[in-house]
Design an enzyme around this catalytic site. Structure first.
Site, PDB file in Angstrom:
ATOM      1  N   PHE A 116       1.440  -1.451  -0.105  1.00  0.00           N
ATOM      2  CA  PHE A 116       0.446   0.053   0.113  1.00  0.00           C
ATOM      3  C   PHE A 116       0.664   1.269  -0.191  1.00  0.00           C
ATOM      4  CE2 PHE A 116      -0.028  -1.731   4.292  1.00  0.00           C
ATOM      5  CZ  PHE A 116       0.214  -0.440   5.289  1.00  0.00           C
TER       6      PHE A 116
ATOM      7  N   GLY B  14       1.166   4.036  -3.335  1.00  0.00           N
ATOM      8  CA  GLY B  14       0.596   4.989  -3.286  1.00  0.00           C
ATOM      9  C   GLY B  14      -0.297   5.369  -2.577  1.00  0.00           C
ATOM     10  N   HIS B  15       0.184   5.155  -1.424  1.00  0.00           N
ATOM     11  CA  HIS B  15      -0.165   6.163  -0.165  1.00  0.00           C
ATOM     12  C   HIS B  15       0.423   6.906   1.203  1.00  0.00           C
ATOM     13  CE1 HIS B  15      -2.996   6.844   3.375  1.00  0.00           C
ATOM     14  NE2 HIS B  15      -3.924   6.987   2.302  1.00  0.00           N
ATOM     15  N   PHE B  16       1.845   7.418   0.868  1.00  0.00           N
ATOM     16  CA  PHE B  16       1.523   8.310   0.048  1.00  0.00           C
ATOM     17  C   PHE B  16       3.645   7.688  -1.411  1.00  0.00           C
ATOM     18  CE2 PHE B  16      -1.543  10.204   1.907  1.00  0.00           C
ATOM     19  CZ  PHE B  16      -2.452   9.748   1.344  1.00  0.00           C
TER      20      PHE B  16
ATOM     21  N   VAL C  86       2.624   6.613   3.969  1.00  0.00           N
ATOM     22  CA  VAL C  86       1.540   6.538   5.490  1.00  0.00           C
ATOM     23  C   VAL C  86       0.804   5.301   5.737  1.00  0.00           C
ATOM     24  CG1 VAL C  86      -0.036   7.502   6.681  1.00  0.00           C
ATOM     25  CG2 VAL C  86       1.439   9.277   6.112  1.00  0.00           C
TER      26      VAL C  86
END
Length: 151
Positions: free
Chosen positions: A45, A48-50, A55
């Site tokens: 994750f 893309g986050h971020f 986070v």
């Protein structure tokens, strides 16, 4: 009672990348659990986050609490399994009062503390807290449904 990753995988159907519990430090079947999620930069994750400020998504912190609740709800007083995980589904059906206090970032160790408020054969309610270095980062009330997959 403690569980290593093998004991966790014996009890939960989740697998990479959705298995969000690495170890159980304490468990009182049907009452409470303290579990750990080691947060690594290699988590999918974070792509893309971020990308420039990774986070952990709050929804995954709540999912980790739900997985912890399933572990102690499906374990009997002797540490055995109460039900056949291949024939039983455990669904997160409600989240109340979710609050995210601080970001969870790569390198953090997420401590998940979940207590049962009400357990029955079909609906369970819990209070969950997530901490990093002793500081509260998230909390929520969870409601889960238990269903037979044979119905």
């Amino acid at each position: 009672m403690e569980l290593d990753i093998k004991g966790i995988m014996d009890r939960l159907p989740h697998r990479y990348p959705m298995l969000l519990i690495d170890r159980v430090l304490e468990m009182v079947p049907g009452k409470s659990i303290v579990a750990i999620k080691n947060v690594s930069i290699n988590e999918p994750f974070f792509t893309g986050h971020f990308p420039h400020h990774p986070v952990m998504p709050g929804v995954l912190i709540v999912e980790a609490m739900a997985q912890a609740s399933a572990l102690f709800s499906f374990t009997d007083e002797n540490g055995g399994l109460k039900c056949d995980g291949a024939k039983t589904a455990y669904y997160l059906v409600g989240i109340d009062g979710a609050r995210f206090r601080k970001p969870v970032v790569p390198g953090d160790q997420l401590r998940l503390e979940v207590e049962a408020e009400r357990l029955s054969c079909t609906i369970c309610k819990y209070q969950g807290r997530a901490l990093v270095d002793g500081q509260l980062v998230a909390e929520a009330k969870l409601m889960c449904a238990i269903r037979s997959l044979e119905e």
